[in-house]
Scaffold this active site. Structure first.
Site, PDB file in Angstrom:
ATOM      1  N   HIS A  10       0.828  -1.200   0.000  1.00 60.85           N
ATOM      2  CA  HIS A  10       0.000   0.000   0.000  1.00 60.85           C
ATOM      3  C   HIS A  10       0.868   1.258   0.000  1.00 60.85           C
ATOM      4  O   HIS A  10       1.607   1.519   0.935  1.00 60.85           O
ATOM      5  CB  HIS A  10      -0.883  -0.021   1.252  1.00 60.85           C
ATOM      6  CG  HIS A  10      -1.820   1.122   1.377  1.00 60.85           C
ATOM      7  ND1 HIS A  10      -1.839   1.962   2.472  1.00 60.85           N
ATOM      8  CD2 HIS A  10      -2.810   1.557   0.558  1.00 60.85           C
ATOM      9  CE1 HIS A  10      -2.783   2.862   2.334  1.00 60.85           C
ATOM     10  NE2 HIS A  10      -3.390   2.644   1.179  1.00 60.85           N
TER      11      HIS A  10
ATOM     12  N   HIS B   6      -1.033  10.692  -2.434  1.00 56.89           N
ATOM     13  CA  HIS B   6      -2.375  10.284  -2.025  1.00 56.89           C
ATOM     14  C   HIS B   6      -3.292  11.465  -1.762  1.00 56.89           C
ATOM     15  O   HIS B   6      -4.366  11.584  -2.350  1.00 56.89           O
ATOM     16  CB  HIS B   6      -2.305   9.406  -0.781  1.00 56.89           C
ATOM     17  CG  HIS B   6      -3.653   8.942  -0.299  1.00 56.89           C
ATOM     18  ND1 HIS B   6      -4.392   9.649   0.644  1.00 56.89           N
ATOM     19  CD2 HIS B   6      -4.409   7.872  -0.638  1.00 56.89           C
ATOM     20  CE1 HIS B   6      -5.535   9.030   0.857  1.00 56.89           C
ATOM     21  NE2 HIS B   6      -5.571   7.950   0.099  1.00 56.89           N
TER      22      HIS B   6
END
Length: 324
Positions: free
Chosen positions: A8, A50
């Site tokens: 991730h 992100h």
């Protein structure tokens, strides 16, 4: 079947997330692939990051969509993690895909962060970079904004796409009392969530309040771009629709190759993986970082596990295989 272990934002437990260093390290410690987030800068360039905000990954305040590539490349995106990562630069999509292409066998889950201005050329730009990197066979494009995936499939039918759904995620977004007011059911207990010290009363000061407000604002912006021009009630309805991913994906006018959802959804719908397999769709759960969670998910046989700890997840899976 051994699930793919996807790091991730790279090996984000060990290195600054969504950086080239994090992607390299993920593969070094045994991941099968990496997950990364792409978004658009103010001058229409593509970078890996992100959040819209850069506040907690640099020593400056700002939004990716307001800044130029040159401005972003001048910043240190590594020191927040550790001084040893000082001067780590933000990666472009081109740089990230080129690195993954060089690392033989690396699987890529590329998450599209929808643009603030709903730019119709955003997806075509990303598609162009994927074609140039010659990595289509190892890449899955994922997004919470399913209109972007539809557009990508139309432009590049051979591209694999994965629908990110909130699933049980909405139960994590508000405290239980708020869901009761809305007449909804929060099926998770408070003990299921980590206790964050910054939210304790003794730690609430002007600096923390400002940080929290900007973080909340960033999350609201994410919802706004995923569900553009929709009211709060309409957004809540979308969240409710996605509580049953199997039923939801069958309402789409394109067939995804993957469904990716927050792992608590598996506890609510243990038959979901098989039902999706029956539809020819693979399943990924995120973000799985604890041994107990891996053990709980193992019998369900997901196709991929997305984790900040790919090294530990591989160890835990190896132990489970030995006991079978």
């Amino acid at each position: 079947m051994m699930p793919e272990i996807i790091a991730h934002r790279g090996a984000s437990y060990l290195a600054p997330e969504n950086t080239l260093t994090a992607f390299r390290k993920a593969m070094e410690i045994g991941a099968d692939g990496v997950e990364m987030d792409v978004q658009q800068t103010g001058d229409k360039k593509l970078v890996i990051h992100h959040d819209f905000l850069i506040d907690w990954h640099t020593d400056m305040r700002g939004q990716i969509y307001d800044m130029t590539m040159e401005e972003l490349k001048a910043l240190d995106f590594g020191s927040w993690k550790d001084v040893s990562y000082k001067d780590e630069r933000i990666a472009t999509l081109q740089e990230a895909l080129a690195l993954c292409r060089e690392m033989d066998g690396t699987v890529v889950q590329l998450e599209l962060k929808a643009t603030i201005d709903n730019d119709p050329d955003f997806v075509p730009r990303v598609i162009e970079e994927i074609r140039a990197a010659d990595i289509t066979d190892r890449l899955v494009m994922i997004s919470f904004n399913h209109d972007l995936l539809r557009q990508a499939k139309q432009l590049m039918p051979e591209l694999k796409v994965g629908v990110l759904v909130y699933g049980a995620m909405e139960t994590m977004a508000l405290p239980t009392a708020m869901w009761e007011i809305l007449g909804l059911q929060n099926s998770l207990e408070e003990d299921d969530f980590p206790q964050l010290p910054m939210f304790s009363v003794e730690n609430v000061d002007d600096e923390n309040c400002s940080w929290m407000l900007r973080q909340i604002g960033s999350q609201v912006s994410m919802l706004q771009v995923d569900f553009p021009n929709e009211s709060l009630i309409e957004v809540i309805q979308h969240l409710l629709d996605q509580r049953d991913p199997v039923k939801y994906v069958q309402t789409l006018d394109f067939k995804p190759d993957w469904v990716s959802c927050e792992y608590h959804t598996a506890y609510q719908q243990p038959g979901m993986v098989q039902k999706l397999h029956d539809l020819g769709i693979k399943t990924a759960y995120w973000t799985v970082d604890e041994e107990k969670t891996v053990k709980d998910l193992w019998p369900l046989q997901p196709d991929a596990i997305v984790t900040n700890r790919p090294d530990r997840v591989r160890e835990w899976i190896a132990e489970l295989e030995m006991t079978e």
